[in-house]
Design a protein around this motif. Structure first.
Motif, PDB file in Angstrom:
ATOM      1  N   ARG A 157       0.845  -1.188   0.000  1.00 18.51           N
ATOM      2  CA  ARG A 157       0.000   0.000   0.000  1.00 18.51           C
ATOM      3  C   ARG A 157       0.883   1.242   0.000  1.00 18.51           C
ATOM      4  O   ARG A 157       2.038   1.207   0.446  1.00 18.51           O
ATOM      5  N   SER A 158       0.336   2.356  -0.463  1.00 20.42           N
ATOM      6  CA  SER A 158       1.102   3.603  -0.476  1.00 20.42           C
ATOM      7  C   SER A 158       0.174   4.789  -0.602  1.00 20.42           C
ATOM      8  O   SER A 158      -0.933   4.682  -1.154  1.00 20.42           O
ATOM      9  N   ASN A 159       0.625   5.913  -0.067  1.00 14.09           N
ATOM     10  CA  ASN A 159      -0.054   7.205  -0.254  1.00 14.09           C
ATOM     11  C   ASN A 159       0.991   8.258  -0.572  1.00 14.09           C
ATOM     12  O   ASN A 159       2.079   8.270   0.012  1.00 14.09           O
ATOM     13  N   PHE A 160       0.670   9.141  -1.510  1.00 12.41           N
ATOM     14  CA  PHE A 160       1.590  10.159  -1.986  1.00 12.41           C
ATOM     15  C   PHE A 160       1.047  11.548  -1.696  1.00 12.41           C
ATOM     16  O   PHE A 160      -0.168  11.765  -1.683  1.00 12.41           O
ATOM     17  N   VAL A 161       1.954  12.475  -1.490  1.00 16.23           N
ATOM     18  CA  VAL A 161       1.617  13.897  -1.403  1.00 16.23           C
ATOM     19  C   VAL A 161       2.454  14.613  -2.449  1.00 16.23           C
ATOM     20  O   VAL A 161       3.679  14.467  -2.473  1.00 16.23           O
ATOM     21  N   VAL A 162       1.805  15.378  -3.325  1.00 18.38           N
ATOM     22  CA  VAL A 162       2.544  16.139  -4.329  1.00 18.38           C
ATOM     23  C   VAL A 162       2.203  17.622  -4.198  1.00 18.38           C
ATOM     24  O   VAL A 162       1.138  17.983  -3.709  1.00 18.38           O
ATOM     25  N   ASP A 163       3.134  18.465  -4.626  1.00 19.34           N
ATOM     26  CA  ASP A 163       2.893  19.906  -4.555  1.00 19.34           C
ATOM     27  C   ASP A 163       1.751  20.323  -5.470  1.00 19.34           C
ATOM     28  O   ASP A 163       0.974  21.213  -5.140  1.00 19.34           O
ATOM     29  N   ASP A 164       1.694  19.731  -6.647  1.00 19.87           N
ATOM     30  CA  ASP A 164       0.575  19.963  -7.559  1.00 19.87           C
ATOM     31  C   ASP A 164       0.516  18.813  -8.550  1.00 19.87           C
ATOM     32  O   ASP A 164       1.370  17.928  -8.553  1.00 19.87           O
ATOM     33  N   LEU A 165      -0.522  18.844  -9.390  1.00 21.90           N
ATOM     34  CA  LEU A 165      -0.741  17.741 -10.313  1.00 21.90           C
ATOM     35  C   LEU A 165      -0.205  18.004 -11.720  1.00 21.90           C
ATOM     36  O   LEU A 165      -0.432  17.210 -12.628  1.00 21.90           O
ATOM     37  N   GLN A 166       0.499  19.112 -11.908  1.00 22.48           N
ATOM     38  CA  GLN A 166       0.898  19.504 -13.251  1.00 22.48           C
ATOM     39  C   GLN A 166       1.619  18.394 -14.002  1.00 22.48           C
ATOM     40  O   GLN A 166       1.284  18.060 -15.143  1.00 22.48           O
ATOM     41  N   ASN A 167       2.628  17.818 -13.378  1.00 19.58           N
ATOM     42  CA  ASN A 167       3.417  16.805 -14.082  1.00 19.58           C
ATOM     43  C   ASN A 167       2.619  15.539 -14.355  1.00 19.58           C
ATOM     44  O   ASN A 167       2.739  14.923 -15.419  1.00 19.58           O
ATOM     45  N   LEU A 168       1.801  15.123 -13.391  1.00 22.02           N
ATOM     46  CA  LEU A 168       0.994  13.926 -13.588  1.00 22.02           C
ATOM     47  C   LEU A 168      -0.018  14.128 -14.708  1.00 22.02           C
ATOM     48  O   LEU A 168      -0.267  13.224 -15.508  1.00 22.02           O
ATOM     49  N   VAL A 169      -0.603  15.307 -14.776  1.00 21.64           N
ATOM     50  CA  VAL A 169      -1.567  15.588 -15.830  1.00 21.64           C
ATOM     51  C   VAL A 169      -0.870  15.657 -17.189  1.00 21.64           C
ATOM     52  O   VAL A 169      -1.319  15.064 -18.179  1.00 21.64           O
ATOM     53  N   GLU A 261      12.553   2.969   6.371  1.00 21.86           N
ATOM     54  CA  GLU A 261      13.752   3.348   5.633  1.00 21.86           C
ATOM     55  C   GLU A 261      13.436   4.529   4.731  1.00 21.86           C
ATOM     56  O   GLU A 261      12.276   4.744   4.346  1.00 21.86           O
ATOM     57  N   LEU A 262      14.460   5.308   4.421  1.00 23.98           N
ATOM     58  CA  LEU A 262      14.316   6.487   3.573  1.00 23.98           C
ATOM     59  C   LEU A 262      14.740   6.123   2.152  1.00 23.98           C
ATOM     60  O   LEU A 262      15.834   5.619   1.936  1.00 23.98           O
ATOM     61  N   CYS A 263      13.868   6.393   1.191  1.00 23.21           N
ATOM     62  CA  CYS A 263      14.118   6.066  -0.208  1.00 23.21           C
ATOM     63  C   CYS A 263      13.814   7.296  -1.066  1.00 23.21           C
ATOM     64  O   CYS A 263      13.323   8.306  -0.576  1.00 23.21           O
ATOM     65  N   SER A 264      14.088   7.173  -2.359  1.00 23.04           N
ATOM     66  CA  SER A 264      13.883   8.334  -3.232  1.00 23.04           C
ATOM     67  C   SER A 264      13.159   7.952  -4.512  1.00 23.04           C
ATOM     68  O   SER A 264      13.175   6.794  -4.938  1.00 23.04           O
ATOM     69  N   PHE A 265      12.510   8.958  -5.107  1.00 22.31           N
ATOM     70  CA  PHE A 265      11.955   8.840  -6.444  1.00 22.31           C
ATOM     71  C   PHE A 265      13.032   9.271  -7.426  1.00 22.31           C
ATOM     72  O   PHE A 265      13.467  10.418  -7.417  1.00 22.31           O
ATOM     73  N   GLY A 266      13.460   8.359  -8.282  1.00 24.32           N
ATOM     74  CA  GLY A 266      14.420   8.715  -9.309  1.00 24.32           C
ATOM     75  C   GLY A 266      13.742   9.387 -10.491  1.00 24.32           C
ATOM     76  O   GLY A 266      12.533   9.647 -10.474  1.00 24.32           O
ATOM     77  N   PRO A 267      14.491   9.651 -11.553  1.00 21.17           N
ATOM     78  CA  PRO A 267      13.969  10.422 -12.682  1.00 21.17           C
ATOM     79  C   PRO A 267      12.707   9.873 -13.331  1.00 21.17           C
ATOM     80  O   PRO A 267      11.768  10.634 -13.607  1.00 21.17           O
ATOM     81  N   VAL A 268      12.657   8.572 -13.616  1.00 27.73           N
ATOM     82  CA  VAL A 268      11.541   8.030 -14.394  1.00 27.73           C
ATOM     83  C   VAL A 268      10.211   8.190 -13.672  1.00 27.73           C
ATOM     84  O   VAL A 268       9.174   8.437 -14.303  1.00 27.73           O
ATOM     85  N   ILE A 269      10.202   8.072 -12.350  1.00 28.87           N
ATOM     86  CA  ILE A 269       8.974   8.284 -11.580  1.00 28.87           C
ATOM     87  C   ILE A 269       8.867   9.743 -11.130  1.00 28.87           C
ATOM     88  O   ILE A 269       7.792  10.341 -11.151  1.00 28.87           O
ATOM     89  N   GLY A 270       9.990  10.335 -10.753  1.00 29.29           N
ATOM     90  CA  GLY A 270       9.985  11.724 -10.292  1.00 29.29           C
ATOM     91  C   GLY A 270       9.507  12.701 -11.336  1.00 29.29           C
ATOM     92  O   GLY A 270       8.929  13.751 -10.999  1.00 29.29           O
ATOM     93  N   VAL A 271       9.717  12.393 -12.604  1.00 26.88           N
ATOM     94  CA  VAL A 271       9.268  13.298 -13.656  1.00 26.88           C
ATOM     95  C   VAL A 271       7.756  13.479 -13.611  1.00 26.88           C
ATOM     96  O   VAL A 271       7.239  14.543 -13.963  1.00 26.88           O
ATOM     97  N   HIS A 272       7.027  12.480 -13.152  1.00 23.71           N
ATOM     98  CA  HIS A 272       5.572  12.565 -13.100  1.00 23.71           C
ATOM     99  C   HIS A 272       5.062  13.156 -11.790  1.00 23.71           C
ATOM    100  O   HIS A 272       4.023  13.830 -11.768  1.00 23.71           O
ATOM    101  N   LEU A 273       5.772  12.914 -10.699  1.00 23.95           N
ATOM    102  CA  LEU A 273       5.318  13.418  -9.397  1.00 23.95           C
ATOM    103  C   LEU A 273       5.804  14.830  -9.131  1.00 23.95           C
ATOM    104  O   LEU A 273       5.163  15.584  -8.397  1.00 23.95           O
ATOM    105  N   GLY A 274       6.949  15.204  -9.687  1.00 27.22           N
ATOM    106  CA  GLY A 274       7.481  16.544  -9.483  1.00 27.22           C
ATOM    107  C   GLY A 274       8.328  16.635  -8.227  1.00 27.22           C
ATOM    108  O   GLY A 274       8.175  15.865  -7.273  1.00 27.22           O
ATOM    109  N   GLN A 275       9.244  17.586  -8.236  1.00 26.03           N
ATOM    110  CA  GLN A 275      10.135  17.782  -7.089  1.00 26.03           C
ATOM    111  C   GLN A 275       9.338  18.109  -5.833  1.00 26.03           C
ATOM    112  O   GLN A 275       8.364  18.847  -5.868  1.00 26.03           O
ATOM    113  N   GLY A 276       9.781  17.541  -4.721  1.00 25.55           N
ATOM    114  CA  GLY A 276       9.132  17.799  -3.443  1.00 25.55           C
ATOM    115  C   GLY A 276       8.073  16.792  -3.061  1.00 25.55           C
ATOM    116  O   GLY A 276       7.558  16.831  -1.937  1.00 25.55           O
TER     117      GLY A 276
END
Length: 291
Positions: A157-169, A261-276
Motif C-alpha cells: 500500500r502507499s499514499n503520496f503527497v505532491v505539490d501539484d498535479l501539473q506533471n501527472l496531468v 527506511e528512507l528512499c527516493s523517487f528517481g527520474p523516471v517516476i519523479g518526472v511525473h510526481l514533481g520535485q518535493g
C-alpha cells in the motif's frame, strides 16, 4: 532449477542491494533537454531535478531496447540459469512488462522468463525483488517464489503527497485528472495506487503540505492497525531528502515496532510526481513473519 531475478531501475535499489541479492537491474531510458539518459547509470537524481527546473520541454521516458533485454536474458541462460523472474513497474505506467512477455515467448526454448507485474514501482518493488532473491536462497522452487510474491504484492500500500498535479496531468499518468485539474494550483492532492486498477488516483484535496502529511499519517495509522501481519515501511522523497528524513523520524517515533527506511523517487517516476513529492509505502515484513 537455477533461478535469476531481474527488475528495472524504478525499483531504486542501491548498487549494494542489487549486488548482495544478485539482482540484475534494467535501466529505463528517458530524454531530458533533448539528451538521452539511462536511469541510474549516467545521471544522478540531484542532476536530474536540477535540470528539470530549467527544462524547456517535458521530459519523456521510453522502454529499454528489446535487443538489450534479450541480450540480458541470453546472458543469464549462458550462465546456467533455467528461469528468470522479471519483476517490473506496473503495466498502467509502462509497456515494459508487455515487452518482457513478448520476449518470454520468443525465448521460451532458451530460458523460461516469468514476467511479474509488481502493481507498483519504486522501492516497494525493489523490496519485492529482494524478497524474491531471499525465497530463492531458501530453496523455493519457481512456482513457490511466484506464489509468495503474489501474496506479498497483495499487502503493498502507499499514499503520496505532491505539490501539484501539473506533471501527472501532462504525463497522462493520473487516471482521474479531470476531477482535480481545476484546482491544481490551490490544493495539495493526496494520491494512491488504486488497488483494483493499479493506477495512480487522486482521492482527497488538502489545503497545505502540512495538513496533507498529517492526513497521510492518519491513513497510515488506520491501515497498519487493521492488518494481521507486521509491516515494514518507507518514506520516499523526490529530491527532498531533509524533509523526508524529518518525516521518517516522526513516523518511526510514532511506530517504534515498524522498521522504516528512507528512499527516493528517481527520474523516471519523479518526472511525473514533481520535485518535493513525498510518500509513505508499506508491505508485509517477511523477516518478522515469513510467507
Amino acid at each position: 532449477m537455477k533461478i535469476a531475478v531481474v527488475t528495472d531501475s524504478t525499483a531504486y535499489l542501491t548498487p549494494e542491494e542489487a549486488a548482495a541479492n544478485n539482482i540484475r537491474v534494467v535501466p529505463i531510458p528517458f530524454v531530458l533537454n533533448g539528451k538521452s539518459y539511462q536511469e541510474g547509470v549516467d545521471i544522478t537524481n540531484e542532476e536530474f531535478y536540477a535540470q528539470m527546473k530549467t527544462s524547456k520541454s517535458f521530459p519523456t521516458t521510453s522502454q529499454p531496447p528489446i535487443g538489450e533485454l534479450m541480450q540480458l536474458y541470453q546472458g543469464l541462460a549462458d550462465e546456467g540459469y533455467d528461469a528468470v523472474i522479471s519483476i517490473h513497474l506496473t503495466k498502467t505506467i509502462s509497456g515494459l512488462l508487455n515487452t518482457v512477455a513478448q520476449i518470454a515467448e520468443e525465448m521460451k526454448d532458451t530460458i523460461k522468463i516469468v514476467p511479474f507485474d509488481s502493481y507498483i514501482t519504486v522501492h516497494l518493488m525493489g523490496t519485492m525483488a529482494m524478497d524474491a532473491a531471499k525465497f530463492i536462497r531458501q530453496g523455493d522452487d519457481l512456482d513457490t517464489v511466484v506464489a509468495k510474491l503474489t501474496k506479498l504484492r497483495d499487502t503493498v500500500r502507499s499514499n503520496f503527497v505532491v505539490d501539484d498535479l501539473q506533471n501527472l496531468v501532462r504525463g497522462g499518468r493520473l487516471s482521474n485528472a479531470s476531477a482535480f485539474v481545476g484546482s491544481i494550483l490551490r490544493i495539495k492532492p493526496l494520491l494512491s495506487f488504486d488497488n483494483d486498477r493499479h493506477a495512480i488516483e487522486a482521492f482527497e484535496k488538502v489545503r497545505s503540505m502540512k495538513r496533507a502529511k498529517i492526513r497521510v499519517e492518519q491513513l497510515f495509522d488506520h491501515k497498519v492497525q487493521a492488518v494481521d501481519y507486521p509491516v515494514r515501511a518507507m518514506v520516499i522523497h523526490a529530491n527532498a531528502e531533509e524533509e523526508g528524513k524529518k518525516w521518517m523520524e516522526k513516523l518511526q517515533a510514532d511506530h517504534p515496532d515498524i522498521k522504516f527506511e528512507l528512499c527516493s523517487f528517481g527520474p523516471v517516476i519523479g518526472v511525473h510526481l514533481g520535485q518535493g513529492a513525498l510518500a509513505i509505502g508499506w508491505m508485509q515484513d517477511t523477516d518478522k513473519q515469513p510467507l
